[in-house]
Design a protein around this motif. Structure first.
Motif, PDB file in Angstrom:
ATOM      1  N   HIS A 107      -5.071  12.012  -0.197  1.00  0.00           N
ATOM      2  CA  HIS A 107      -4.673  10.684   0.258  1.00  0.00           C
ATOM      3  C   HIS A 107      -3.174  10.430   0.145  1.00  0.00           C
ATOM      4  N   LEU A 108      -2.519  10.981  -0.881  1.00  0.00           N
ATOM      5  CA  LEU A 108      -1.110  10.677  -1.103  1.00  0.00           C
ATOM      6  C   LEU A 108      -0.167  11.804  -0.663  1.00  0.00           C
ATOM      7  N   GLY A 156       0.810  -1.210   0.000  1.00  0.00           N
ATOM      8  CA  GLY A 156       0.000   0.000   0.000  1.00  0.00           C
ATOM      9  C   GLY A 156       0.844   1.262   0.000  1.00  0.00           C
ATOM     10  N   GLU A 157       0.238   2.351  -0.414  1.00  0.00           N
ATOM     11  CA  GLU A 157       0.892   3.651  -0.416  1.00  0.00           C
ATOM     12  C   GLU A 157      -0.087   4.660   0.165  1.00  0.00           C
ATOM     13  N   LYS A 158       0.422   5.540   1.028  1.00  0.00           N
ATOM     14  CA  LYS A 158      -0.453   6.471   1.728  1.00  0.00           C
ATOM     15  C   LYS A 158       0.338   7.717   2.095  1.00  0.00           C
ATOM     16  N   ASP A 189       0.946   9.267  11.751  1.00  0.00           N
ATOM     17  CA  ASP A 189       1.355   7.940  11.283  1.00  0.00           C
ATOM     18  C   ASP A 189       2.782   7.614  11.692  1.00  0.00           C
TER      19      ASP A 189
END
Length: 207
Positions: free
Chosen positions: A163-164, A33-35, A183
């Motif tokens: 989101h990115l 995943g990428e965040k 995060d």
């Protein structure tokens, strides 16, 4: 050490590293995943802003648009400000909004106005999906003094950050609610500092 003993030691090391690599590969298999991350650099030790600017330079090296909003040190002629504005203005926007630490301005209303202007600019930059990372340098100090509303900042990061997009917030005494929402959190621990020995802040090290 005999040749056979040395070879046995090399073989043991190679076997140990092979096991570590296999374990690492298994761990990475489940991480695709990428965040966009909310990242906090806090603590009493040196390196919070420096680490944030290191991430800015990484973005530039990858050709990723990024931006800096400085909430406190805006009046300082810093090396990172010169470097970014003179060489990488096409990839990195730099907005020095603060006028110095509050004991320098001695004007609370002006400090609050500067912090609010910085936050409005920060929101504009974060909302832009083409900007991949926004560094909010020393925003934790503005939050600590109550110049910005913590709940407003948390709500914006939760509800409006693309989101990115990565957002980095630096400064000592980060609020517990911000740490909980982030995060990635790093606390710089002060072990020894030359200021305590009578050595002033120096170009290339502090600014």
């Amino acid at each position: 050490m005999s040749d056979s003993t040395e070879q046995a030691e090399l073989d043991r090391h190679a076997g140990k590293m092979a096991k570590k690599k296999a374990a690492r590969d298994r761990m990475m298999e489940g991480k695709s995943g990428e965040k966009g991350l909310v990242i906090v650099h806090t603590g009493a030790g040196k390196g919070k802003s420096s680490s944030g600017f290191g991430m800015i330079l990484r973005c530039i090296a990858h050709g990723m648009p990024c931006a800096v909003v400085q909430f406190i040190k805006g009046a300082w002629d810093t090396g990172e400000r010169r470097l970014l504005t003179e060489n990488f203005a096409d990839l990195c926007q730099f907005h020095a909004m603060g006028e110095g630490f509050t004991w320098e301005t001695q004007d609370k209303a002006r400090d609050i106005a500067a912090a609010r202007a910085g936050w409005e600019k920060a929101k504009e930059l974060i909302r832009d999906p083409s900007i991949r990372l926004v560094l909010l340098d020393e925003i934790n100090i503005a939050l600590r003094y109550g110049y910005l509303d913590l709940e407003e900042v948390l709500a914006f990061l939760r509800d409006e950050k693309p989101h990115l997009t990565h957002v980095v917030l630096t400064g000592r005494n980060a609020a517990e609610a911000l740490i909980e929402a982030a995060d990635l959190v790093t606390e710089m621990t002060l072990v020894k500092h030359p200021f305590r020995s009578g050595i002033k802040a120096q170009a290339g090290v502090e600014f």
